[in-house]
Design an enzyme around this catalytic site. Structure first.
Site, PDB file in Angstrom:
ATOM      1  N   ARG A   1      -7.032   1.765   7.105  1.00 53.71           N
ATOM      2  CA  ARG A   1      -7.010   2.130   5.685  1.00 53.71           C
ATOM      3  C   ARG A   1      -8.050   1.367   4.856  1.00 53.71           C
ATOM      4  O   ARG A   1      -8.511   1.868   3.837  1.00 53.71           O
ATOM      5  CB  ARG A   1      -5.622   1.874   5.096  1.00 53.71           C
ATOM      6  CG  ARG A   1      -4.513   2.726   5.666  1.00 53.71           C
ATOM      7  CD  ARG A   1      -4.706   4.219   5.406  1.00 53.71           C
ATOM      8  NE  ARG A   1      -4.570   4.569   4.010  1.00 53.71           N
ATOM      9  CZ  ARG A   1      -3.457   5.062   3.449  1.00 53.71           C
ATOM     10  NH1 ARG A   1      -2.381   5.230   4.196  1.00 53.71           N
ATOM     11  NH2 ARG A   1      -3.422   5.371   2.176  1.00 53.71           N
TER      12      ARG A   1
ATOM     13  N   TYR B   1      -2.381  -9.285   5.571  1.00 56.05           N
ATOM     14  CA  TYR B   1      -2.089  -7.893   5.927  1.00 56.05           C
ATOM     15  C   TYR B   1      -3.373  -7.267   6.453  1.00 56.05           C
ATOM     16  O   TYR B   1      -4.349  -7.113   5.718  1.00 56.05           O
ATOM     17  CB  TYR B   1      -1.551  -7.164   4.695  1.00 56.05           C
ATOM     18  CG  TYR B   1      -1.250  -5.684   4.859  1.00 56.05           C
ATOM     19  CD1 TYR B   1      -1.153  -5.059   6.095  1.00 56.05           C
ATOM     20  CD2 TYR B   1      -1.027  -4.896   3.728  1.00 56.05           C
ATOM     21  CE1 TYR B   1      -0.875  -3.711   6.214  1.00 56.05           C
ATOM     22  CE2 TYR B   1      -0.728  -3.545   3.817  1.00 56.05           C
ATOM     23  CZ  TYR B   1      -0.660  -2.967   5.071  1.00 56.05           C
ATOM     24  OH  TYR B   1      -0.375  -1.624   5.178  1.00 56.05           O
TER      25      TYR B   1
ATOM     26  N   THR C   1       0.826  -1.205   0.000  1.00 60.41           N
ATOM     27  CA  THR C   1       0.000   0.000   0.000  1.00 60.41           C
ATOM     28  C   THR C   1       0.863   1.259   0.000  1.00 60.41           C
ATOM     29  O   THR C   1       0.508   2.265  -0.619  1.00 60.41           O
ATOM     30  CB  THR C   1      -0.941  -0.003   1.217  1.00 60.41           C
ATOM     31  OG1 THR C   1      -0.188  -0.289   2.400  1.00 60.41           O
ATOM     32  CG2 THR C   1      -2.008  -1.070   1.045  1.00 60.41           C
TER      33      THR C   1
ATOM     34  N   LYS D   1       1.003  -9.448   8.574  1.00 57.68           N
ATOM     35  CA  LYS D   1       1.445  -8.098   8.915  1.00 57.68           C
ATOM     36  C   LYS D   1       0.301  -7.464   9.689  1.00 57.68           C
ATOM     37  O   LYS D   1      -0.745  -7.152   9.126  1.00 57.68           O
ATOM     38  CB  LYS D   1       1.769  -7.289   7.659  1.00 57.68           C
ATOM     39  CG  LYS D   1       2.107  -5.819   7.940  1.00 57.68           C
ATOM     40  CD  LYS D   1       2.302  -5.030   6.649  1.00 57.68           C
ATOM     41  CE  LYS D   1       2.533  -3.552   6.935  1.00 57.68           C
ATOM     42  NZ  LYS D   1       2.673  -2.750   5.681  1.00 57.68           N
TER      43      LYS D   1
ATOM     44  N   ILE E   1       7.492  -4.649   8.745  1.00 60.21           N
ATOM     45  CA  ILE E   1       7.267  -4.214   7.357  1.00 60.21           C
ATOM     46  C   ILE E   1       7.054  -2.716   7.452  1.00 60.21           C
ATOM     47  O   ILE E   1       5.983  -2.232   7.789  1.00 60.21           O
ATOM     48  CB  ILE E   1       6.095  -4.967   6.715  1.00 60.21           C
ATOM     49  CG1 ILE E   1       6.419  -6.465   6.697  1.00 60.21           C
ATOM     50  CG2 ILE E   1       5.845  -4.461   5.294  1.00 60.21           C
ATOM     51  CD1 ILE E   1       5.332  -7.352   6.106  1.00 60.21           C
TER      52      ILE E   1
ATOM     53  N   TYR F   1     -12.885  -1.337   0.977  1.00 61.89           N
ATOM     54  CA  TYR F   1     -14.166  -0.767   0.574  1.00 61.89           C
ATOM     55  C   TYR F   1     -15.294  -1.796   0.643  1.00 61.89           C
ATOM     56  O   TYR F   1     -16.370  -1.511   1.175  1.00 61.89           O
ATOM     57  CB  TYR F   1     -14.114  -0.145  -0.829  1.00 61.89           C
ATOM     58  CG  TYR F   1     -15.449   0.484  -1.227  1.00 61.89           C
ATOM     59  CD1 TYR F   1     -15.809   1.725  -0.713  1.00 61.89           C
ATOM     60  CD2 TYR F   1     -16.346  -0.173  -2.061  1.00 61.89           C
ATOM     61  CE1 TYR F   1     -17.039   2.290  -1.024  1.00 61.89           C
ATOM     62  CE2 TYR F   1     -17.571   0.376  -2.387  1.00 61.89           C
ATOM     63  CZ  TYR F   1     -17.906   1.613  -1.858  1.00 61.89           C
ATOM     64  OH  TYR F   1     -19.122   2.157  -2.172  1.00 61.89           O
TER      65      TYR F   1
END
Length: 660
Positions: A507, A502, A413, A530, A572, A476
């Site tokens: 976000r 992840y 990202t 992550k 990360i 989304y």
């Protein structure tokens, strides 16, 4: 099972014997003190003129080893020579050793000029393992993992799954054997036999031998031991089994030197090349060293415990090479990239064991996967018009590797995956894998809010050669926990590559709960997560409840140290884009449990951690990397450049971290 394969040995031995005899017949008289001083001064001046550093093997002439140390160079084994050269600022490496050492240095530092005093200096192990015949041999046994000794050509290394030195061979083979893997070993049969007996591994051995070590005789060692009953016997494992059986210590050159320092004995019988006596005597001036007897002496011995090819390195041809630029080592780029893959596995093994591919397949063995340390969430450089800057991307990759970053995450990202189209996304993965060339693991970001698109990207990452994939939760859509489970299970079933989940709900708008993570952790291809919530209680819950080989990484720089101290395997990191060396050091310390030192670095980095999020990521980090002069300041809409009001804060944070 232990099988020995006979190939090439007779003709190779005759050729080697003749080369040795030719050398013994042409040994030059020693230089006078005046001539020696003049020769050394000439080499020193040329090293300075050519911005060169001298790296020498333990088996070279003591005069050369001393000169390397006097001029800020390196005296070591073949691997450490190459690693030293890669990390040194010199643009030219002068490698005093044999040809495979020069090739290894070139593979590790393709952008540097690598010179050797002579290209005729080879190795009986190297010439006894021709690449075409060895490749055919491997092809005939596709069910076996190919492990080759460092004393081989670049082409043989490129055919291997692993490259090892004598210092790490036992550990690697023991590790592979624990995975149930059968092994092809080349080229030294004596070292292979020693490793097989120590590990019990199923090994098929190529029949090669070192002409120096093969000449040591057990009877001669026993006789010398009678004269010096208190002597410790130090043996290199390239020696015959009967000699190894008499050893107090069996080990690599570095390990034998260490043994000489640490053992209480005052006298040592040493079965390896007598060039090693320079370093042993230097480190242990009050101890006495005797070379183990060989078969014959003078004109009747094949090596007299001194490699004839190592002896081809001399002050005069070193100077001539530096003067003219002759004897440069070249390795085909594609070949070097292939050879770098097994070399990289060795380089990273002790600190971070990485993917082991099942022989004859692309499928990784899950328990052989371990990425750890600082894994930079790499930004994607762009021109001011938003186009990807491919040149800057390649330079950025090289910079991170030079700074010590442990793995590179491409098109996560932070790499603006949300605004790259599928073609661009795929090409960034391809270019990063190509530029890394096996030097560190590459983890490709392949998540998407469409399961089918994520499958497409993940398949491309595998085909491109990525080592693993990082898969963000679909954004989304806001799927249910069952939807997340099915999404990731579908991906894990569809593409046989290590996959890292992840979770970043701030976000994506969806939070993958620990219960769902633990359901997914049972799939062989899902190797870790992550976790970017910064919630250490949650991280602890996953670490404690997941399978032992399921890996938890931080995605939150501020809390990464604490997560690693409780058992997490790395960070990360966004901050690593700006301060890669510091973050790499911090991660290494935290994983080793050195809490005080790791926390001290984290405290130094805390203003930078915070500054990277004064506006939406990757706006601040791209501005900071551009400020370092590593790329343009381009960013793609709907992201916009960093607001001017934050310029000073980010710059001050960079100064606080010592990077600006």
């Amino acid at each position: 099972m232990y099988v020995e394969i006979i190939m090439q040995e007779q003709s190779t031995s005759r050729d080697a014997r003749q080369i040795v005899q030719d050398h013994l017949n042409t040994v030059k008289a020693p230089l006078s003190d005046a001539e020696l001083a003049q020769a050394k001064a000439r080499v020193k001046a040329l090293l300075e003129r050519e911005n060169a550093v001298l790296v020498a093997h333990y088996y070279t002439d003591p005069l050369i080893q001393a000169l390397a140390e006097e001029t800020g160079g390196c005296v070591s084994d073949s691997l450490e020579m190459a690693r030293f050269g890669a990390q040194h600022s010199a643009s030219t490496l002068l490698v005093a050793g044999v040809k495979f050492m020069g090739e290894t240095a070139k593979i590790l530092t393709p952008n540097k000029r690598v010179l050797m005093p002579t290209l005729e200096a080879t190795c009986s192990l190297d010439i006894g393992c021709p690449a075409d015949e060895f490749s055919a041999f491997c092809d005939a046994h596709p069910d076996r993992t190919v492990v080759v000794y460092a004393n081989t050509s670049a082409a043989v290394k490129a055919r291997a799954d692993w490259v090892v030195t004598s210092s790490i061979a036992l550990d690697v083979v023991d590790y592979l054997d624990a995975q149930g893997q059968k092994i092809i070993w080349a080229p030294d049969k004596h070292l292979g036999n020693y490793v097989q007996k120590q590990t019990g591994a199923d090994m098929l051995l190529w029949d090669g031998a070192c002409i120096v070590h093969e000449e040591f005789k057990a009877q001669g060692v026993e006789t010398l031991k009678q004269t010096h009953p208190d002597a410790a016997v130090l043996v290199h494992p390239e020696s015959p089994e009967s000699v190894v059986a008499l050893a107090d210590v069996v080990g690599s050159t570095s390990q034998l030197i260490k043994a000489a320092q640490t053992l209480p004995n005052r006298v040592f019988i040493v079965a390896t090349d007598q060039g090693i006596f320079y370093k042993m005597q230097q480190l242990c001036p009050d101890k006495t060293f005797y070379i183990a007897p060989t078969a014959g002496s003078g004109a009747t011995c094949r090596s007299c415990a001194n490699c004839p090819w190592m002896a081809m390195n001399a002050l005069d041809n070193m100077a001539a090479t530096l003067e003219s630029g002759a004897n440069e080592i070249f390795v085909d780029k594609a070949l070097g990239e292939r050879a770098m893959v097994p070399l990289n596995r060795m380089l990273n093994f002790k600190n971070k064991p990485i993917i082991i591919l099942s022989p004859g397949t692309r499928a990784p063995v899950r328990s052989g996967v371990m990425f750890q340390g600082s894994m930079v969430a790499l930004v994607t450089p762009m021109h001011s018009n938003g186009d990807v800057d491919w040149d800057a991307l390649r330079k950025l990759v090289d910079w991170h590797i030079a700074e010590g970053t442990h793995a590179i995450v491409a098109v996560g990202t932070t790499g603006e995956s949300a605004t790259l189209n599928v073609k661009e996304h795929s090409e960034v993965i391809t270019q990063v894998v190509k530029q890394v060339a096996g030097r560190v693991p590459v983890i490709a970001g392949t998540g998407a809010n469409s399961t089918s698109e994520a499958v497409e990207l993940t398949k491309h990452a595998k085909a491109a050669g990525a080592d693993a994939c990082l898969l963000v939760t679909p954004y989304y859509n806001k799927p249910t926990q069952e939807g997340l489970y099915r999404h990731f299970m579908h991906l894990a079933d569809a593409v046989d590559i290590p996959q890292i989940l992840y979770n970043v709900p701030g976000r994506t708008g969806v939070d993958m709960l620990p219960e769902t993570v633990l359901r997914l952790a049972g799939h062989k291809n899902i190797i870790g997560i992550k976790e970017a919530t910064g919630d250490l209680v949650r991280a602890r819950q996953i670490i404690d409840a997941a399978p032992a080989d399921f890996l938890v990484y931080s995605g939150d720089d501020e809390t990464a140290v604490e997560l690693m101290l409780m058992g997490g395997k790395g960070d990360i990191s966004v901050t690593a884009n700006v301060a890669p060396a510091l973050v790499a050091r911090m991660c290494a310390l935290a994983i080793e449990g050195q809490a005080e030192e790791a926390r001290a670095i984290n405290e130094q980095l805390m203003p930078l951690h915070s500054a990277m999020f004064v506006e939406s990521n990757p706006i601040p980090v791209k501005w900071a990397v551009a400020r370092l002069g590593l790329m343009p300041d381009g960013i793609r809409l709907p992201m916009t450049p960093l607001s001017e009001q934050y310029h000073q804060r980010v710059a001050e944070a960079m100064q606080s971290a010592g990077v600006l």
